[in-house]
Design a protein around this motif. Structure first.
Motif, PDB file in Angstrom:
ATOM      1  N   PHE A  37     -10.705   1.391 -65.013  1.00 28.82           N
ATOM      2  CA  PHE A  37     -10.293   1.991 -63.681  1.00 28.82           C
ATOM      3  C   PHE A  37      -8.992   3.071 -64.089  1.00 28.82           C
ATOM      4  CE2 PHE A  37     -12.150  -2.000 -62.478  1.00 28.82           C
ATOM      5  CZ  PHE A  37     -12.904  -1.709 -61.493  1.00 28.82           C
ATOM      6  N   ASP A  38      -9.556   4.208 -64.145  1.00 33.91           N
ATOM      7  CA  ASP A  38      -8.616   5.261 -64.506  1.00 33.91           C
ATOM      8  C   ASP A  38      -8.237   6.109 -63.173  1.00 33.91           C
ATOM      9  OD1 ASP A  38      -7.319   7.775 -65.240  1.00 33.91           O
ATOM     10  OD2 ASP A  38      -8.715   7.806 -67.172  1.00 33.91           O
ATOM     11  N   VAL A  39      -6.748   5.283 -63.007  1.00 33.83           N
ATOM     12  CA  VAL A  39      -5.873   6.110 -61.751  1.00 33.83           C
ATOM     13  C   VAL A  39      -5.705   7.610 -61.652  1.00 33.83           C
ATOM     14  CG1 VAL A  39      -4.158   5.712 -60.252  1.00 33.83           C
ATOM     15  CG2 VAL A  39      -4.924   3.881 -61.303  1.00 33.83           C
ATOM     16  N   LYS A  40      -5.422   7.912 -63.041  1.00 36.74           N
ATOM     17  CA  LYS A  40      -5.219   9.318 -63.094  1.00 36.74           C
ATOM     18  C   LYS A  40      -6.416  10.099 -62.841  1.00 36.74           C
ATOM     19  CE  LYS A  40      -1.288   9.766 -66.471  1.00 36.74           C
ATOM     20  NZ  LYS A  40      -0.972  10.037 -67.742  1.00 36.74           N
ATOM     21  N   ASP A  41      -7.461   9.821 -63.561  1.00 38.58           N
ATOM     22  CA  ASP A  41      -8.831  10.882 -63.062  1.00 38.58           C
ATOM     23  C   ASP A  41      -9.271  10.315 -62.081  1.00 38.58           C
ATOM     24  OD1 ASP A  41      -8.370  11.713 -65.624  1.00 38.58           O
ATOM     25  OD2 ASP A  41      -9.814  10.876 -66.588  1.00 38.58           O
ATOM     26  N   ARG A  42      -8.862   9.103 -61.226  1.00 38.48           N
ATOM     27  CA  ARG A  42      -9.625   8.496 -60.168  1.00 38.48           C
ATOM     28  C   ARG A  42     -11.176   8.366 -60.451  1.00 38.48           C
ATOM     29  NH1 ARG A  42      -7.460   8.069 -55.286  1.00 38.48           N
ATOM     30  NH2 ARG A  42      -9.363   8.897 -54.057  1.00 38.48           N
TER      31      ARG A  42
ATOM     32  N   PHE B 251     -18.756   2.539 -65.992  1.00 38.08           N
ATOM     33  CA  PHE B 251     -19.606   1.342 -65.918  1.00 38.08           C
ATOM     34  C   PHE B 251     -19.860   1.153 -67.008  1.00 38.08           C
ATOM     35  CE2 PHE B 251     -20.862   0.577 -61.252  1.00 38.08           C
ATOM     36  CZ  PHE B 251     -19.850   1.187 -60.748  1.00 38.08           C
ATOM     37  N   LEU B 252     -20.440   0.038 -67.434  1.00 39.41           N
ATOM     38  CA  LEU B 252     -20.904  -0.567 -68.838  1.00 39.41           C
ATOM     39  C   LEU B 252     -21.847   0.424 -69.408  1.00 39.41           C
ATOM     40  CD1 LEU B 252     -20.848  -4.415 -68.928  1.00 39.41           C
ATOM     41  CD2 LEU B 252     -18.996  -2.760 -69.220  1.00 39.41           C
ATOM     42  N   GLY B 253     -22.762   1.154 -68.441  1.00 40.35           N
ATOM     43  CA  GLY B 253     -23.525   1.960 -68.990  1.00 40.35           C
ATOM     44  C   GLY B 253     -22.873   3.293 -69.904  1.00 40.35           C
ATOM     45  N   GLY B 254     -21.873   3.469 -69.605  1.00 41.39           N
ATOM     46  CA  GLY B 254     -20.704   4.388 -70.302  1.00 41.39           C
ATOM     47  C   GLY B 254     -20.511   5.443 -69.300  1.00 41.39           C
ATOM     48  N   ASN B 255     -21.183   5.810 -68.153  1.00 37.89           N
ATOM     49  CA  ASN B 255     -20.852   6.907 -67.500  1.00 37.89           C
ATOM     50  C   ASN B 255     -19.615   6.673 -66.623  1.00 37.89           C
ATOM     51  OD1 ASN B 255     -22.777   8.531 -68.304  1.00 37.89           O
ATOM     52  ND2 ASN B 255     -24.411   7.634 -66.973  1.00 37.89           N
ATOM     53  N   LYS B 256     -18.852   7.780 -66.212  1.00 40.57           N
ATOM     54  CA  LYS B 256     -17.629   7.313 -65.196  1.00 40.57           C
ATOM     55  C   LYS B 256     -18.044   8.133 -63.936  1.00 40.57           C
ATOM     56  CE  LYS B 256     -13.671   8.162 -68.311  1.00 40.57           C
ATOM     57  NZ  LYS B 256     -12.612   8.858 -68.779  1.00 40.57           N
ATOM     58  N   TYR B 257     -17.795   7.420 -62.645  1.00 43.69           N
ATOM     59  CA  TYR B 257     -17.938   7.688 -61.531  1.00 43.69           C
ATOM     60  C   TYR B 257     -16.854   7.964 -60.570  1.00 43.69           C
ATOM     61  CZ  TYR B 257     -22.724   6.226 -62.919  1.00 43.69           C
ATOM     62  OH  TYR B 257     -23.818   6.270 -63.574  1.00 43.69           O
ATOM     63  N   SER B 258     -16.512   9.221 -59.887  1.00 41.52           N
ATOM     64  CA  SER B 258     -15.317   9.155 -59.093  1.00 41.52           C
ATOM     65  C   SER B 258     -15.121   8.108 -58.007  1.00 41.52           C
ATOM     66  CB  SER B 258     -15.406  10.658 -58.636  1.00 41.52           C
ATOM     67  OG  SER B 258     -16.154  10.810 -57.707  1.00 41.52           O
TER      68      SER B 258
ATOM     69  N   LEU C 158     -21.509  -2.566 -56.625  1.00 42.95           N
ATOM     70  CA  LEU C 158     -20.696  -1.282 -57.000  1.00 42.95           C
ATOM     71  C   LEU C 158     -19.596  -2.170 -57.975  1.00 42.95           C
ATOM     72  CD1 LEU C 158     -19.933   0.774 -53.707  1.00 42.95           C
ATOM     73  CD2 LEU C 158     -21.502   1.195 -55.888  1.00 42.95           C
ATOM     74  N   CYS C 159     -20.171  -2.503 -59.220  1.00 41.35           N
ATOM     75  CA  CYS C 159     -19.362  -3.443 -59.978  1.00 41.35           C
ATOM     76  C   CYS C 159     -19.345  -2.670 -61.314  1.00 41.35           C
ATOM     77  CB  CYS C 159     -19.777  -4.868 -59.924  1.00 41.35           C
ATOM     78  SG  CYS C 159     -19.054  -5.664 -61.420  1.00 41.35           S
ATOM     79  N   PRO C 160     -18.334  -2.214 -62.081  1.00 44.58           N
ATOM     80  CA  PRO C 160     -18.329  -1.697 -63.524  1.00 44.58           C
ATOM     81  C   PRO C 160     -19.139  -2.700 -64.451  1.00 44.58           C
ATOM     82  CG  PRO C 160     -16.066  -2.318 -62.947  1.00 44.58           C
ATOM     83  CD  PRO C 160     -17.057  -2.517 -61.703  1.00 44.58           C
TER      84      PRO C 160
END
Lengths: 27, 202
Positions: free
Chosen positions: B77-82, B86-93, B6-8
């Motif tokens: 790491f977006d604290v507001k959006d929680r 990741f480097l693939g471009g997608n965000k994961y909660s 689980l590493c960005p």
């Protein structure tokens, strides 16, 4: 596992990246 | 119950169930290698770095690359959006990642990124701070401590000068920045434990 950097293969990547620069240096 | 990486620095937190532990590791290595090379290129541009012995250059990079990457990729790491990008471009909660097994380390990374990004540093300030993170005379295996210490002191002096000049009414920023250094050490130790866990139970 006392040396995580080596376990990751990090040292090899670092050495190669550093050496690349050394090779570019003029004699 | 396989471990996840689980590493960005990975393209995604998902693991191909058909891949071997070794295969997953190789794919991961392929993802982070360019970032590590960039850290080395960054180090080469620090005035005085190439004057250190090659042994000490390698030792500093081995010990500090993770911390430099944490600073460099704090914005993932977006604290507001929680969320974590990741480097693939997608965000994961955070919740998704926690369901996949992420624990205190993720929370600590989010906390650190929030504190660092909250200082609102310029690119130049962040770059000088990154140099201070890397050039630390107390890393293990340093053979010429005095040379590294002298370079470290020069960099800290320049960082203090730059912060004081840019934020004349915010004298606490420099102190807050230095307080992030032990945070990074702590994250580095936690990261090593995570790697150990993966190596033992891939």
């Amino acid at each position: 596992f006392s040396d995580p950097a080596s376990n990751l293969g990090l040292e090899d990547i670092i050495r190669k990246a550093l050496m690349g620069n050394l090779e570019e240096r003029p004699e | 119950n396989r471990m996840h990486l689980l590493c960005p620095m990975n393209t995604s937190p998902h693991v191909n169930p058909h891949k071997s532990g070794h295969g997953i590791w190789e794919e991961f290595s392929h993802s982070f290698t360019p970032a590590v090379r960039e850290v080395v290129e960054f180090a080469k541009r620090i005035p005085g770095f190439r004057d250190l012995s090659q042994h000490d250059q390698v030792s500093l990079l081995k010990a500090g690359t993770f911390e430099v990457l944490v600073v460099r990729f704090a914005s993932l790491f977006d604290v507001k959006d929680r969320t974590v990008k990741f480097l693939g471009g997608n965000k994961y909660s955070v919740e998704t990642l926690q369901a996949m097994g992420a624990g205190d380390f993720l929370t600590s990374m989010m906390d650190f990124s929030d504190k660092l990004m909250g200082l609102g540093l310029s690119e130049e300030e962040m770059s000088l701070f990154t140099a201070v993170v890397l050039i630390s005379a107390d890393r293990s295996g340093i053979e010429n401590v005095n040379s590294v210490e002298a370079l470290q002191e020069t960099l800290i002096r320049h960082l203090r000068g730059l912060i004081t000049k840019n934020h004349p009414n915010e004298s606490a920023i420099f102190t807050k920045l230095l307080l992030r250094l032990p945070d990074l050490r702590s994250l580095n130790n936690m990261h090593s434990e995570q790697l150990l866990a993966f190596k033992v139970h891939p």
